[in-house]
Design a protein around this motif. Sequence first.
Motif, short mmCIF file in Angstrom:
data_model
loop_
_atom_site.label_atom_id
_atom_site.label_comp_id
_atom_site.label_asym_id
_atom_site.label_seq_id
_atom_site.Cartn_x
_atom_site.Cartn_y
_atom_site.Cartn_z
N ARG A 1 -9.19 -23.32 8.41
CA ARG A 1 -8.61 -24.52 8.98
C ARG A 1 -7.09 -24.57 8.74
O ARG A 1 -6.61 -24.14 7.70
CB ARG A 1 -9.27 -25.73 8.34
CG ARG A 1 -8.72 -27.04 8.79
CD ARG A 1 -9.30 -28.17 7.97
NE ARG A 1 -8.95 -29.40 8.62
CZ ARG A 1 -9.71 -30.46 8.69
NH1 ARG A 1 -10.88 -30.45 8.10
NH2 ARG A 1 -9.31 -31.53 9.32
N ASP A 2 -6.35 -25.11 9.69
CA ASP A 2 -4.90 -25.34 9.59
C ASP A 2 -4.07 -24.08 9.41
O ASP A 2 -2.97 -24.14 8.87
CB ASP A 2 -4.57 -26.35 8.49
CG ASP A 2 -4.98 -27.76 8.87
OD1 ASP A 2 -5.07 -28.04 10.08
OD2 ASP A 2 -5.21 -28.57 7.97
N ALA A 3 -4.57 -22.94 9.87
CA ALA A 3 -3.74 -21.74 9.92
C ALA A 3 -2.88 -21.84 11.18
O ALA A 3 -3.32 -22.33 12.22
CB ALA A 3 -4.60 -20.49 9.98
N VAL A 4 -1.64 -21.40 11.09
CA VAL A 4 -0.76 -21.40 12.25
C VAL A 4 -0.86 -20.03 12.92
O VAL A 4 -0.70 -19.00 12.28
CB VAL A 4 0.70 -21.69 11.84
CG1 VAL A 4 1.63 -21.58 13.05
CG2 VAL A 4 0.80 -23.07 11.20
N VAL A 5 -1.16 -20.05 14.21
CA VAL A 5 -1.28 -18.83 15.00
C VAL A 5 -0.18 -18.85 16.05
O VAL A 5 -0.03 -19.83 16.78
CB VAL A 5 -2.67 -18.72 15.66
CG1 VAL A 5 -2.78 -17.46 16.50
CG2 VAL A 5 -3.78 -18.79 14.62
N GLU A 6 0.60 -17.76 16.09
CA GLU A 6 1.71 -17.65 17.04
C GLU A 6 1.57 -16.35 17.81
O GLU A 6 1.16 -15.33 17.24
CB GLU A 6 3.05 -17.61 16.30
CG GLU A 6 3.32 -18.78 15.41
CD GLU A 6 4.54 -18.57 14.52
OE1 GLU A 6 4.92 -19.54 13.86
OE2 GLU A 6 5.10 -17.45 14.47
N PHE A 7 1.91 -16.39 19.08
CA PHE A 7 1.98 -15.16 19.87
C PHE A 7 3.40 -15.05 20.41
O PHE A 7 3.90 -15.95 21.09
CB PHE A 7 0.98 -15.15 21.02
CG PHE A 7 0.98 -13.86 21.78
CD1 PHE A 7 0.38 -12.73 21.23
CD2 PHE A 7 1.59 -13.75 23.01
CE1 PHE A 7 0.40 -11.52 21.91
CE2 PHE A 7 1.61 -12.55 23.70
CZ PHE A 7 1.01 -11.43 23.15
N HIS A 8 4.06 -13.95 20.07
CA HIS A 8 5.41 -13.66 20.56
C HIS A 8 5.27 -12.60 21.64
O HIS A 8 5.05 -11.43 21.34
CB HIS A 8 6.30 -13.15 19.43
CG HIS A 8 6.62 -14.19 18.42
ND1 HIS A 8 5.78 -14.50 17.37
CD2 HIS A 8 7.69 -15.01 18.31
CE1 HIS A 8 6.32 -15.45 16.65
NE2 HIS A 8 7.48 -15.79 17.19
N ALA A 9 5.38 -13.04 22.89
CA ALA A 9 5.27 -12.12 24.02
C ALA A 9 6.52 -11.26 24.10
O ALA A 9 7.63 -11.74 23.84
CB ALA A 9 5.07 -12.90 25.32
N SER A 10 6.34 -9.99 24.47
CA SER A 10 7.48 -9.09 24.63
C SER A 10 8.42 -9.59 25.71
O SER A 10 9.63 -9.40 25.64
CB SER A 10 7.01 -7.68 24.96
OG SER A 10 6.30 -7.16 23.87
N SER A 11 7.86 -10.24 26.71
CA SER A 11 8.66 -10.76 27.82
C SER A 11 8.72 -12.28 27.74
O SER A 11 8.40 -12.98 28.69
CB SER A 11 8.07 -10.32 29.15
OG SER A 11 6.73 -10.80 29.25
N ASN A 12 9.11 -12.80 26.58
CA ASN A 12 9.20 -14.25 26.38
C ASN A 12 10.25 -14.83 27.32
O ASN A 12 11.35 -14.33 27.43
CB ASN A 12 9.61 -14.56 24.93
CG ASN A 12 8.63 -15.49 24.26
OD1 ASN A 12 7.67 -15.92 24.87
ND2 ASN A 12 8.89 -15.79 23.01
N GLY A 13 9.88 -15.91 28.02
CA GLY A 13 10.82 -16.59 28.90
C GLY A 13 11.83 -17.39 28.09
O GLY A 13 11.68 -17.60 26.90
#
Length: 165
Positions: A2-14
């Motif tokens: 619970r309450d883990a932060v999940v982030e996705f950094h896309a290679s083609s971030n806008g």
Amino acid sequence: MRDAVVEFHASSNGSGPIRFPWRMAMAQKNEHFIPGTLIVAKGSTVAFPNLDRVRHSIYSFSKPARFEIDLYGRDQSRSQGFPITGSVKLGCNIHDQMRGYIRVTDTPFAAKTDHNGYVDLGSIPSGAGKLTIWHPRLRAPANEMKQKLTLRAGAQSRKVKVRLR
């Protein structure tokens, strides 16, 4: 978890501003920080309203945000800016048991896991990127785990195992 932060950094971030649907605020109530973990975009200002009957102060010695907010009372609020990405651990000089966390991110694809350990990051673009999982009890350097990931078009799910302290 619970309450883990999940982030996705896309290679083609806008480009453009990052906006999350929740309020950029962390209250003090019943001698706790509410919410216990808050995700904010890099450059955000966070409000710290005191909803308790007692006075509180807020401090952080974390590298991304070193600051101290002096004592303030009920129905008062203070604010603090967060210009650097990373994890910020908060405390109160008066109430040692109070702990809070702010995760400052530079991706719009970030959310906390629910009480069952699941998270929905929404409309992530397909392609390569990096998945980051952060939790204060995660057994890893800086309490975060990173892995490269390539996403295909359409809905997908991933199960990730982590070790806790």
